[in-house]
Scaffold this active site. Structure first.
Site, PDB file in Angstrom:
ATOM      1  NE  ARG A  26      -4.311  -1.284   0.113  1.00 51.18           N
ATOM      2  CZ  ARG A  26      -5.413  -1.290   0.870  1.00 51.18           C
ATOM      3  NH1 ARG A  26      -5.584  -0.392   1.811  1.00 51.18           N
ATOM      4  NH2 ARG A  26      -6.341  -2.191   0.665  1.00 51.18           N
ATOM      5  NE  ARG A  30      -7.234   5.472   2.407  1.00 50.60           N
ATOM      6  CZ  ARG A  30      -8.089   4.641   2.971  1.00 50.60           C
ATOM      7  NH1 ARG A  30      -9.312   5.038   3.234  1.00 50.60           N
ATOM      8  NH2 ARG A  30      -7.730   3.412   3.287  1.00 50.60           N
ATOM      9  NE  ARG A  39      -9.619   7.747  -2.699  1.00 48.57           N
ATOM     10  CZ  ARG A  39     -10.882   8.129  -2.575  1.00 48.57           C
ATOM     11  NH1 ARG A  39     -11.213   9.374  -2.829  1.00 48.57           N
ATOM     12  NH2 ARG A  39     -11.801   7.258  -2.206  1.00 48.57           N
ATOM     13  CG  ASP A  76      -8.912  -2.833  -4.479  1.00 48.44           C
ATOM     14  OD1 ASP A  76      -8.296  -2.264  -3.565  1.00 48.44           O
ATOM     15  OD2 ASP A  76      -9.768  -3.711  -4.263  1.00 48.44           O
ATOM     16  CE1 TYR A 153     -13.148  -7.176   1.443  1.00 46.28           C
ATOM     17  CE2 TYR A 153     -11.564  -8.816   0.695  1.00 46.28           C
ATOM     18  CZ  TYR A 153     -11.887  -7.757   1.520  1.00 46.28           C
ATOM     19  OH  TYR A 153     -10.971  -7.284   2.426  1.00 46.28           O
TER      20      TYR A 153
HETATM   21  C1  LIG Z   1      -8.136  -6.928   0.849  1.00 48.27           C
HETATM   22  C2  LIG Z   1      -7.530  -6.045  -0.223  1.00 48.27           C
HETATM   23  C3  LIG Z   1      -8.197  -5.013  -0.948  1.00 48.27           C
HETATM   24  N1  LIG Z   1      -7.269  -4.459  -1.812  1.00 48.27           N
HETATM   25  C4  LIG Z   1      -6.058  -5.077  -1.662  1.00 48.27           C
HETATM   26  C5  LIG Z   1      -6.214  -6.097  -0.689  1.00 48.27           C
HETATM   27  C6  LIG Z   1      -5.143  -7.094  -0.294  1.00 48.27           C
HETATM   28  C7  LIG Z   1      -4.114  -6.525   0.584  1.00 48.27           C
HETATM   29  C8  LIG Z   1      -4.596  -6.150   1.962  1.00 48.27           C
HETATM   30  O1  LIG Z   1      -5.013  -7.055   2.712  1.00 48.27           O
HETATM   31  O2  LIG Z   1      -4.513  -4.958   2.274  1.00 48.27           O
HETATM   32  C9  LIG Z   1      -4.825  -4.841  -2.411  1.00 48.27           C
HETATM   33  C10 LIG Z   1      -4.492  -3.482  -2.845  1.00 48.27           C
HETATM   34  N2  LIG Z   1      -5.241  -2.346  -2.750  1.00 48.27           N
HETATM   35  C11 LIG Z   1      -4.544  -1.293  -3.274  1.00 48.27           C
HETATM   36  C12 LIG Z   1      -3.326  -1.789  -3.799  1.00 48.27           C
HETATM   37  C13 LIG Z   1      -2.409  -0.909  -4.626  1.00 48.27           C
HETATM   38  C14 LIG Z   1      -1.000  -1.100  -4.595  1.00 48.27           C
HETATM   39  C15 LIG Z   1      -0.273  -0.768  -3.298  1.00 48.27           C
HETATM   40  O3  LIG Z   1       0.148   0.389  -3.136  1.00 48.27           O
HETATM   41  O4  LIG Z   1      -0.064  -1.696  -2.487  1.00 48.27           O
HETATM   42  C16 LIG Z   1      -3.264  -3.149  -3.492  1.00 48.27           C
HETATM   43  C17 LIG Z   1      -2.143  -4.146  -3.751  1.00 48.27           C
HETATM   44  C18 LIG Z   1      -4.983   0.107  -3.334  1.00 48.27           C
HETATM   45  C19 LIG Z   1      -6.064   0.547  -2.439  1.00 48.27           C
HETATM   46  N3  LIG Z   1      -7.235  -0.102  -2.143  1.00 48.27           N
HETATM   47  C20 LIG Z   1      -8.025   0.685  -1.357  1.00 48.27           C
HETATM   48  C21 LIG Z   1      -7.340   1.924  -1.119  1.00 48.27           C
HETATM   49  C22 LIG Z   1      -7.894   3.105  -0.351  1.00 48.27           C
HETATM   50  C23 LIG Z   1      -8.946   3.725  -1.211  1.00 48.27           C
HETATM   51  C24 LIG Z   1      -9.012   5.217  -1.121  1.00 48.27           C
HETATM   52  O5  LIG Z   1      -8.141   5.916  -1.671  1.00 48.27           O
HETATM   53  O6  LIG Z   1      -9.987   5.672  -0.507  1.00 48.27           O
HETATM   54  C25 LIG Z   1      -6.112   1.841  -1.790  1.00 48.27           C
HETATM   55  C26 LIG Z   1      -5.062   2.907  -1.898  1.00 48.27           C
HETATM   56  C27 LIG Z   1      -9.396   0.363  -0.877  1.00 48.27           C
HETATM   57  C28 LIG Z   1      -9.666  -1.007  -0.450  1.00 48.27           C
HETATM   58  N4  LIG Z   1      -9.397  -2.142  -1.142  1.00 48.27           N
HETATM   59  C29 LIG Z   1      -9.788  -3.244  -0.426  1.00 48.27           C
HETATM   60  C30 LIG Z   1     -10.378  -2.788   0.769  1.00 48.27           C
HETATM   61  C31 LIG Z   1     -10.929  -3.698   1.855  1.00 48.27           C
HETATM   62  C32 LIG Z   1     -10.339  -1.404   0.740  1.00 48.27           C
HETATM   63  C33 LIG Z   1     -10.980  -0.467   1.727  1.00 48.27           C
HETATM   64  C34 LIG Z   1     -10.188  -0.331   2.977  1.00 48.27           C
HETATM   65  C35 LIG Z   1      -9.289   0.857   2.868  1.00 48.27           C
HETATM   66  O7  LIG Z   1      -9.831   1.921   2.521  1.00 48.27           O
HETATM   67  O8  LIG Z   1      -8.103   0.739   3.172  1.00 48.27           O
HETATM   68  C36 LIG Z   1      -9.626  -4.629  -0.864  1.00 48.27           C
END
Ligand SMILES: Cc1c2[nH]c(c1CCC(=O)O)Cc1[nH]c(c(CCC(=O)O)c1C)Cc1[nH]c(c(CCC(=O)O)c1C)Cc1[nH]c(c(C)c1CCC(=O)O)C2
Length: 344
Positions: A26, A30, A39, A76, A153
């Protein structure tokens, strides 16, 4: 430059480097003001994922600011369900919401695997732009969710504390559950293949919820789909390194390492370092596993924890990372502090 000159590729090929390659899960997110600005410009989070220009920009931001050894594609894991026909939205402050799959009828409504590229082609375009934009020593990582985690999910329609809806479907309607798991597995193979064709040099499978499976379910539900994806990708791309992350697998990490076919395994912060060094690292490159909370906390605690990890795992193939994603409340100054602790 020789093919394996990039530090991350050398570590994944089994080399112990004097300074480990480092990147953070990640890392584009944010906690960075420049991410929040892009974003905002994109509209929604999903709009950002499907906008090759802006997705490239946010992927590069942490590379430009910190100089990590790897860039991970900005996307994602829930894009695959969307490409299979699920409704997916991200509710601000609440996380993802999806239409659910809990019956043979729901399953039948999903589209065919070969139609996913219609939705996912902007992602391949992002990978292709990144492969030319990145500095020559930085490795480009593509990724997907592992089938079990994606299924949790798709079944629950949201994130759940212990993945109960998915575990219930597995228990009550195993035919529906395994048909869904198989479909996600097939789609993931095609999705990752396209990422590789577009220029991804490594792929990573995120099995974030591996830890919620019972011991008997771990084999068929977590390990087997990971193994099938890796084996198929390696038959198509024999030199492709694969990182797998069965987060929370505990003692089952050992079996995962022996049987998955991955080149590197991501360790969550609960895995004891000495155990990982003795039982896992002789067989595989390990990646991890700093507690993400230390990126909020900072200070000497952060320095000490980072040094302990480097000292314990640094004699074998090792990639420095966190045990899970960096959180929105992390301080970017702590990332710089971490890099000083790891790189000296
Ligand atoms: C379970 C999972 C998801 N997404 C992901 C997983 C597996 C890894 C983990 O367990 O964290 C993987 C993921 N999500 C994102 C990336 C991008 C690459 C990176 O920088 O790692 C990667 C590799 C961007 C993201 N994916 C998400 C964001 C935040 C969204 C935003 O900008 O509001 C980002 C940068 C959103 C997301 N995406 C997901 C959820 C549950 C959420 C909401 C929770 C949250 O807001 O943190 C599903």
């Amino acid at each position: 430059m020789t093919p394996n000159a990039k530090p991350l590729l050398r570590a994944l090929a089994g080399e112990a480097l004097p300074t480990p390659p480092v990147w953070l899960m990640r890392q584009a997110g944010r906690y960075l003001p420049e991410y929040r600005a892009t974003r905002e410009k994109a509209g929604s989070f999903l709009d950002l994922c499907y906008n090759p220009e802006l997705a490239t920009e946010v992927t590069l931001q942490p590379i430009q600011r910190f100089g990590f050894d790897a860039a991970i594609l900005f996307a994602d894991i829930l894009l695959v369900p969307q490409a299979l026909g699920a409704d997916v939205t991200f509710v601000q402050g609440e996380g993802p919401r999806l239409s659910t799959v809990t019956s043979p009828e729901d399953l039948a409504r999903l589209g065919p695997v070969d139609a996913i590229h219609d939705t996912l082609s902007p992602v391949y375009e992002t990978v292709s732009r990144l492969s030319t934009a990145l500095p020559s020593d930085v490795t480009l990582i593509g990724f997907a969710g592992a089938p079990w985690t994606v299924a949790t999910y798709m079944i629950a329609g949201r994130g759940t504390p212990s993945q109960e809806p998915a575990r219930r479907l597995l228990m009550q309607q195993p035919e529906v559950f395994f048909a869904l798991l198989d479909k996600i597995t097939d789609a993931t193979i095609e999705y990752l293949s396209r990422q590789v064709e577009a220029g991804a040099e490594v792929v990573k499978l995120f099995d974030s919820w591996a830890g919620s499976l019972s011991a008997p379910d771990f084999g068929p539900v977590c390990l087997e789909p990971n193994r099938r994806i890796i084996s198929e990708l390696k038959s198509r791309y024999p030199n492709l390194p694969v990182i797998a992350f069965p987060r929370g697998a505990g003692g089952a990490y050992e079996r995962f390492v022996a049987e998955s076919g991955a080149d590197c395994v991501g360790l969550d912060q609960h895995v004891p370092l000495d155990w990982a060094r003795e039982r896992l690292q002789p067989k595989i490159c390990v990646q991890g596993n700093l507690d993400p909370m230390l990126m909020v906390e900072g200070g000497e605690k952060l320095d000490r924890a980072a040094k302990t990890i480097c000292e314990t795992l640094g004699d074998g193939p090792f990639v420095f990372n966190l045990g899970h994603g960096i959180t929105p409340d992390a301080d970017p100054a702590n990332v710089e502090r971490l890099l000083r602790a790891v790189r000296g």
